[in-house]
Design an enzyme around this catalytic site. Structure first.
Site, mmCIF file in Angstrom:
data_model
loop_
_atom_site.group_PDB
_atom_site.id
_atom_site.type_symbol
_atom_site.label_atom_id
_atom_site.label_comp_id
_atom_site.label_asym_id
_atom_site.label_seq_id
_atom_site.Cartn_x
_atom_site.Cartn_y
_atom_site.Cartn_z
ATOM 1 N N HIS A 1 1.589 -6.199 -3.061
ATOM 2 C CA HIS A 1 1.132 -5.979 -4.430
ATOM 3 C C HIS A 1 2.314 -5.912 -5.384
ATOM 4 O O HIS A 1 3.473 -5.911 -4.993
ATOM 5 C CB HIS A 1 0.253 -4.726 -4.543
ATOM 6 C CG HIS A 1 0.984 -3.420 -4.465
ATOM 7 N ND1 HIS A 1 0.417 -2.219 -4.818
ATOM 8 C CD2 HIS A 1 2.246 -3.107 -4.077
ATOM 9 C CE1 HIS A 1 1.271 -1.242 -4.650
ATOM 10 N NE2 HIS A 1 2.395 -1.746 -4.205
ATOM 11 N N HIS B 1 3.096 -3.196 1.796
ATOM 12 C CA HIS B 1 2.902 -1.864 2.375
ATOM 13 C C HIS B 1 2.062 -1.977 3.637
ATOM 14 O O HIS B 1 1.217 -2.870 3.753
ATOM 15 C CB HIS B 1 2.155 -0.939 1.406
ATOM 16 C CG HIS B 1 2.951 -0.557 0.210
ATOM 17 N ND1 HIS B 1 3.945 0.390 0.243
ATOM 18 C CD2 HIS B 1 2.904 -1.001 -1.069
ATOM 19 C CE1 HIS B 1 4.465 0.519 -0.972
ATOM 20 N NE2 HIS B 1 3.852 -0.320 -1.781
ATOM 21 N N ASP C 1 -6.537 -7.388 4.360
ATOM 22 C CA ASP C 1 -5.428 -7.486 5.321
ATOM 23 C C ASP C 1 -4.670 -8.811 5.169
ATOM 24 O O ASP C 1 -5.278 -9.881 5.136
ATOM 25 C CB ASP C 1 -5.952 -7.341 6.752
ATOM 26 C CG ASP C 1 -4.823 -7.165 7.762
ATOM 27 O OD1 ASP C 1 -3.817 -6.500 7.422
ATOM 28 O OD2 ASP C 1 -4.935 -7.699 8.876
ATOM 29 N N HIS C 2 -3.341 -8.691 5.097
ATOM 30 C CA HIS C 2 -2.445 -9.855 4.925
ATOM 31 C C HIS C 2 -2.732 -10.628 3.642
ATOM 32 O O HIS C 2 -2.517 -11.836 3.579
ATOM 33 C CB HIS C 2 -2.481 -10.772 6.165
ATOM 34 C CG HIS C 2 -1.740 -10.188 7.325
ATOM 35 N ND1 HIS C 2 -2.253 -9.159 8.088
ATOM 36 C CD2 HIS C 2 -0.521 -10.459 7.836
ATOM 37 C CE1 HIS C 2 -1.381 -8.830 9.019
ATOM 38 N NE2 HIS C 2 -0.314 -9.608 8.888
ATOM 39 N N GLU D 1 -0.186 5.023 1.357
ATOM 40 C CA GLU D 1 0.592 3.841 0.994
ATOM 41 C C GLU D 1 1.918 3.831 1.767
ATOM 42 O O GLU D 1 2.455 2.779 2.090
ATOM 43 C CB GLU D 1 0.838 3.806 -0.510
ATOM 44 C CG GLU D 1 1.356 2.459 -0.991
ATOM 45 C CD GLU D 1 1.326 2.347 -2.494
ATOM 46 O OE1 GLU D 1 0.471 1.616 -3.009
ATOM 47 O OE2 GLU D 1 2.147 3.012 -3.152
ATOM 48 N N HIS E 1 5.846 -6.881 -3.206
ATOM 49 C CA HIS E 1 6.387 -6.178 -2.037
ATOM 50 C C HIS E 1 5.202 -5.699 -1.217
ATOM 51 O O HIS E 1 4.069 -5.649 -1.713
ATOM 52 C CB HIS E 1 7.282 -4.995 -2.455
ATOM 53 C CG HIS E 1 6.540 -3.931 -3.199
ATOM 54 N ND1 HIS E 1 6.327 -3.992 -4.557
ATOM 55 C CD2 HIS E 1 5.913 -2.802 -2.779
ATOM 56 C CE1 HIS E 1 5.627 -2.946 -4.931
ATOM 57 N NE2 HIS E 1 5.352 -2.203 -3.871
ATOM 58 N N CYS F 1 8.513 -1.113 -8.028
ATOM 59 C CA CYS F 1 7.139 -1.517 -7.691
ATOM 60 C C CYS F 1 6.632 -2.626 -8.604
ATOM 61 O O CYS F 1 5.596 -3.220 -8.351
ATOM 62 C CB CYS F 1 6.201 -0.314 -7.760
ATOM 63 S SG CYS F 1 6.519 0.851 -6.435
HETATM 64 NI NI NI Z 1 4.068 -0.606 -3.758
#
Ligand code: NI
Length: 136
Positions: free
Chosen positions: A15, A42, A80-81, A125, A40, A34
């Site tokens: 995200h 998580h 997911d992914h 997160e 990036h 962020c």
């Molecule tokens: Ni983040």
């Protein structure tokens, strides 16, 4: 007698925290790293908790297999992914903070449950940073 049944799940997603109506400078000031334009990732850990009365016949609050299937369909298959900003429609115009992701997950799962069941979403997160939402 209310009992809480919980199921853990996991998804990896990318995200970027960003508001389209702010300048890059303001996004960078508020969201720091962020807001990196290149995104990036998580490793999100999810706990879905359902609270309600124990059914007299089955002895269940909810069939955990049913809960597992809902989480797979509504969260794992959807997130997911994925790049949340780009690939998940709910975040097209919604900043994908942990708070907003928890609310989106709640809103996807709640309609699948019997109305008398209470739902709480806990989303990690990072191992140390997590949020909770239960529809209030
Ligand atoms: Ni983040």
């Amino acid at each position: 007698m209310n009992v809480t049944v919980s199921r853990k799940a996991h998804f990896n997603a990318a995200h970027r925290l960003y508001r389209k109506d702010w300048t890059d400078e303001k996004n960078s000031l508020i969201f720091g790293k962020c807001s990196n334009p290149n995104y990036h990732g998580h490793n999100y850990e999810l706990i879905v908790s359902v609270t309600g009365e124990i059914d007299k016949e089955t002895g269940y609050v909810i069939d955990i297999q049913f809960l597992k299937d809902i989480i797979k369909e509504e969260v794992e298959d959807a997130f997911d992914h994925k790049n949340l900003n780009v690939e998940v429609p709910e975040f097209k115009d919604l900043n994908p903070t942990a708070e907003h992701i928890a609310v989106v997950i709640y809103n996807k799962i709640k309609p699948k449950l019997k109305p008398n069941l209470h739902l709480e979403i806990t989303l990690y997160e990072t191992p140390r940073n997590f949020v909770s939402y239960s529809g209030k």
